[in-house]
Scaffold this motif. Structure first.
Motif, PDB file in Angstrom:
ATOM      1  N   ASN A 258       0.831  -1.193   0.000  1.00 42.62           N
ATOM      2  CA  ASN A 258       0.000   0.000   0.000  1.00 42.62           C
ATOM      3  C   ASN A 258       0.879   1.262   0.000  1.00 42.62           C
ATOM      4  O   ASN A 258       1.579   1.540   0.965  1.00 42.62           O
ATOM      5  CB  ASN A 258      -0.915  -0.005   1.227  1.00 42.62           C
ATOM      6  CG  ASN A 258      -1.940   1.109   1.200  1.00 42.62           C
ATOM      7  OD1 ASN A 258      -1.614   2.265   1.020  1.00 42.62           O
ATOM      8  ND2 ASN A 258      -3.203   0.751   1.404  1.00 42.62           N
ATOM      9  N   GLU A 285      -8.438  -4.367  11.840  1.00 41.13           N
ATOM     10  CA  GLU A 285      -9.796  -4.342  11.310  1.00 41.13           C
ATOM     11  C   GLU A 285      -9.857  -5.102   9.984  1.00 41.13           C
ATOM     12  O   GLU A 285     -10.781  -5.891   9.742  1.00 41.13           O
ATOM     13  CB  GLU A 285     -10.252  -2.897  11.125  1.00 41.13           C
ATOM     14  CG  GLU A 285     -11.710  -2.741  10.697  1.00 41.13           C
ATOM     15  CD  GLU A 285     -12.691  -3.199  11.768  1.00 41.13           C
ATOM     16  OE1 GLU A 285     -13.842  -3.507  11.389  1.00 41.13           O
ATOM     17  OE2 GLU A 285     -12.314  -3.252  12.957  1.00 41.13           O
ATOM     18  N   ASP A 286      -8.870  -4.882   9.119  1.00 42.49           N
ATOM     19  CA  ASP A 286      -8.844  -5.599   7.848  1.00 42.49           C
ATOM     20  C   ASP A 286      -8.619  -7.093   8.058  1.00 42.49           C
ATOM     21  O   ASP A 286      -9.186  -7.923   7.325  1.00 42.49           O
ATOM     22  CB  ASP A 286      -7.742  -5.031   6.944  1.00 42.49           C
ATOM     23  CG  ASP A 286      -8.151  -3.726   6.275  1.00 42.49           C
ATOM     24  OD1 ASP A 286      -9.347  -3.397   6.279  1.00 42.49           O
ATOM     25  OD2 ASP A 286      -7.258  -3.016   5.761  1.00 42.49           O
ATOM     26  N   ASN A 289     -11.854  -8.616   9.085  1.00 47.38           N
ATOM     27  CA  ASN A 289     -12.828  -8.650   7.989  1.00 47.38           C
ATOM     28  C   ASN A 289     -12.360  -9.496   6.801  1.00 47.38           C
ATOM     29  O   ASN A 289     -13.085  -9.615   5.804  1.00 47.38           O
ATOM     30  CB  ASN A 289     -13.126  -7.226   7.504  1.00 47.38           C
ATOM     31  CG  ASN A 289     -13.809  -6.383   8.559  1.00 47.38           C
ATOM     32  OD1 ASN A 289     -14.533  -6.910   9.408  1.00 47.38           O
ATOM     33  ND2 ASN A 289     -13.575  -5.072   8.531  1.00 47.38           N
ATOM     34  N   GLY A 290     -11.159 -10.043   6.899  1.00 44.79           N
ATOM     35  CA  GLY A 290     -10.639 -10.851   5.809  1.00 44.79           C
ATOM     36  C   GLY A 290     -10.265 -10.049   4.576  1.00 44.79           C
ATOM     37  O   GLY A 290     -10.342 -10.553   3.444  1.00 44.79           O
ATOM     38  N   THR A 291      -9.864  -8.780   4.768  1.00 42.47           N
ATOM     39  CA  THR A 291      -9.579  -7.891   3.637  1.00 42.47           C
ATOM     40  C   THR A 291      -8.129  -7.399   3.646  1.00 42.47           C
ATOM     41  O   THR A 291      -7.850  -6.280   3.205  1.00 42.47           O
ATOM     42  CB  THR A 291     -10.538  -6.686   3.643  1.00 42.47           C
ATOM     43  OG1 THR A 291     -10.452  -6.016   4.925  1.00 42.47           O
ATOM     44  CG2 THR A 291     -11.965  -7.117   3.405  1.00 42.47           C
ATOM     45  N   LEU A 292      -7.216  -8.226   4.139  1.00 42.95           N
ATOM     46  CA  LEU A 292      -5.814  -7.801   4.207  1.00 42.95           C
ATOM     47  C   LEU A 292      -5.248  -7.487   2.819  1.00 42.95           C
ATOM     48  O   LEU A 292      -4.600  -6.466   2.613  1.00 42.95           O
ATOM     49  CB  LEU A 292      -4.950  -8.881   4.869  1.00 42.95           C
ATOM     50  CG  LEU A 292      -5.043  -9.033   6.389  1.00 42.95           C
ATOM     51  CD1 LEU A 292      -4.080 -10.112   6.857  1.00 42.95           C
ATOM     52  CD2 LEU A 292      -4.748  -7.713   7.088  1.00 42.95           C
ATOM     53  N   GLU A 293      -5.474  -8.377   1.884  1.00 43.01           N
ATOM     54  CA  GLU A 293      -4.905  -8.170   0.549  1.00 43.01           C
ATOM     55  C   GLU A 293      -5.513  -6.944  -0.114  1.00 43.01           C
ATOM     56  O   GLU A 293      -4.798  -6.128  -0.713  1.00 43.01           O
ATOM     57  CB  GLU A 293      -5.114  -9.413  -0.315  1.00 43.01           C
ATOM     58  CG  GLU A 293      -4.355  -9.364  -1.627  1.00 43.01           C
ATOM     59  CD  GLU A 293      -4.314 -10.710  -2.329  1.00 43.01           C
ATOM     60  OE1 GLU A 293      -3.547 -10.837  -3.315  1.00 43.01           O
ATOM     61  OE2 GLU A 293      -5.050 -11.639  -1.906  1.00 43.01           O
ATOM     62  N   ALA A 294      -6.823  -6.768   0.033  1.00 51.15           N
ATOM     63  CA  ALA A 294      -7.488  -5.594  -0.542  1.00 51.15           C
ATOM     64  C   ALA A 294      -7.004  -4.311   0.114  1.00 51.15           C
ATOM     65  O   ALA A 294      -6.961  -3.251  -0.521  1.00 51.15           O
ATOM     66  CB  ALA A 294      -8.999  -5.732  -0.383  1.00 51.15           C
ATOM     67  N   GLY A 295      -6.627  -4.408   1.387  1.00 51.48           N
ATOM     68  CA  GLY A 295      -6.133  -3.239   2.108  1.00 51.48           C
ATOM     69  C   GLY A 295      -4.683  -2.903   1.810  1.00 51.48           C
ATOM     70  O   GLY A 295      -4.173  -1.885   2.289  1.00 51.48           O
ATOM     71  N   TRP A 297      -1.972  -4.782   2.552  1.00 56.80           N
ATOM     72  CA  TRP A 297      -1.033  -5.213   3.588  1.00 56.80           C
ATOM     73  C   TRP A 297      -0.190  -6.380   3.064  1.00 56.80           C
ATOM     74  O   TRP A 297      -0.628  -7.107   2.181  1.00 56.80           O
ATOM     75  CB  TRP A 297      -1.790  -5.659   4.839  1.00 56.80           C
ATOM     76  CG  TRP A 297      -2.648  -4.601   5.437  1.00 56.80           C
ATOM     77  CD1 TRP A 297      -3.999  -4.473   5.303  1.00 56.80           C
ATOM     78  CD2 TRP A 297      -2.216  -3.507   6.242  1.00 56.80           C
ATOM     79  NE1 TRP A 297      -4.455  -3.378   5.978  1.00 56.80           N
ATOM     80  CE2 TRP A 297      -3.372  -2.754   6.570  1.00 56.80           C
ATOM     81  CE3 TRP A 297      -0.984  -3.076   6.718  1.00 56.80           C
ATOM     82  CZ2 TRP A 297      -3.318  -1.602   7.352  1.00 56.80           C
ATOM     83  CZ3 TRP A 297      -0.919  -1.928   7.498  1.00 56.80           C
ATOM     84  CH2 TRP A 297      -2.079  -1.206   7.813  1.00 56.80           C
TER      85      TRP A 297
END
Length: 379
Positions: A258, A285-286, A289-295, A297
């Protein structure tokens, strides 16, 4: 300063520190047990209760079976041991921490070796005593326990009144690994170091929120907790305080996908702990929510990588805030230790060289820098 200049400076620092490398005779002279040594023999922290502060006059300390209060009477009420240089090494019952303690002791530094587990810590100290390093002592420390951290600070303040070197080495991986499954993958070191193994290891590595919190609370908040507690005694160093934060290759900003996060952590003029910790809240938080890659990270050991990245950022914040100290972070190399499930290739003797070099920097040495082993590198 560009990268070439930093590499040259790193080379000059190593040359300047060459005189610290002791001969065998010097090691024996430093480590020979002497009746005049203020800390002859071991003193071992005895924890009373699971989390509470110790009740001895000097918390946690017994000297050769003599209680701290009777020891003080024997010494005189106002007399303190006053070693030329006093160091604390966290997480030092094994691996790089233990070897760092040994190497510092070989340079004549009095070392307070700390560990969360008392038995492992006292065994580690005894192993060093058996090879002649009487200038290593033990105090229990759990970097996640504020009472334990306060106890160590109280002990140093009462017994020594100052601290010269703090090596923040204690760490957690943040994941649960199927070790046998990992070994079966037979991943080569280059794939580990480059991150090419990211997708390969997912089948044998599990991370949940609890693991992530443990990792961040150890590798970032634990370092912050210990450092803040010991800053008052570090400020009283007569030789110039040194803080060394043991980091990782995974910490390098180029490994953070990122761009916005990279820019925030690299904005040293405006960076502070509040901003660092806001980023950590976003990471958790990511993760939840299972959104590490989208975030954006890192996906290779996410919690560990993020914890070491923000540890570097915290190092830079501290160095700017305390210009009279030398405060740096260091990747020790791909060392074979428990934290990487013994996949590393370097011996602990090699891994300790960077932390020890930075702990023994001469006055005027660099501060706020990141080192790859013993060479200054880019964040």
């Amino acid at each position: 300063m560009n990268y070439s200049e930093r590499k040259l400076l790193g080379s000059e620092i190593r040359s300047a520190l060459a005189f610290f490398q002791p001969s065998a005779a010097t090691i024996l002279r430093h480590s020979a047990i002497s009746s005049s040594h203020p800390l002859t023999g071991a003193f071992f922290g005895v924890r009373k209760g699971n989390r509470g502060l110790r009740s001895e006059k000097i918390p946690g300390a017994t000297f050769l079976g003599i209680t701290s209060s009777s020891r003080q009477q024997a010494m005189g009420s106002n007399e303190r041991p006053n070693p030329d240089r006093l160091a604390v090494v966290t997480g030092a019952n094994k691996g790089i921490g233990l070897e760092t303690a040994r190497q510092l002791a070989s340079h004549g530094v009095t070392v307070i070796l700390t560990a969360r587990d008392e038995k492992r810590g006292t065994d580690a100290v005894e192993s060093l005593h058996q090879v002649g390093f009487s200038n290593v002592v033990f105090h229990q420390l759990d970097v996640r326990d504020p009472a334990s951290v306060a106890s160590l600070a109280h002990f140093i303040q009462n017994q020594f009144g100052k601290l010269d070197i703090l090596v923040n080495n204690a760490g957690a991986s943040g994941v649960v690994v199927d070790v046998e499954g990992l070994k079966a993958l037979n991943i080569d070191p280059e794939s580990w170091l480059s991150g090419k193994a990211t997708n390969i290891v997912q089948a044998v590595i599990r991370q949940d929120n609890e693991d992530a919190v443990t990792c961040l609370d150890t590798n970032y908040y634990g370092v912050k907790r210990v450092t803040e507690a010991l800053l008052p005694v570090l400020m009283r160093s007569t030789s110039g305080a040194r803080i060394v934060n043991v980091s990782s290759l995974r910490s390098e900003l180029k490994r953070m996908p990122n761009e916005s996060i990279r820019n925030q952590l690299n904005d040293i003029d405006n960076l502070n702990e509040e901003k660092i910790e806001k980023l950590l809240d976003g990471f958790l938080e990511d993760l939840k929510n299972g959104t590490l890659e989208a975030g954006g990270w890192p996906m290779m050991l996410p919690s560990y990588s993020v914890s070491k990245t923000v540890l570097n950022a915290y190092t830079r914040v501290l160095a700017k805030r305390y210009p009279d100290m030398c405060i740096n972070c260091v990747h020790p190399g791909y060392v074979k230790t428990d934290i990487n499930w013994n996949t590393g290739v370097l011996a602990t003797e090699e891994g300790a060289k960077g932390p020890v070099m930075l702990a023994l920097l001469p006055n005027g040495g660099p501060s706020g820098c990141y080192f790859d082993q013993t060479t200054m590198a880019e964040y």
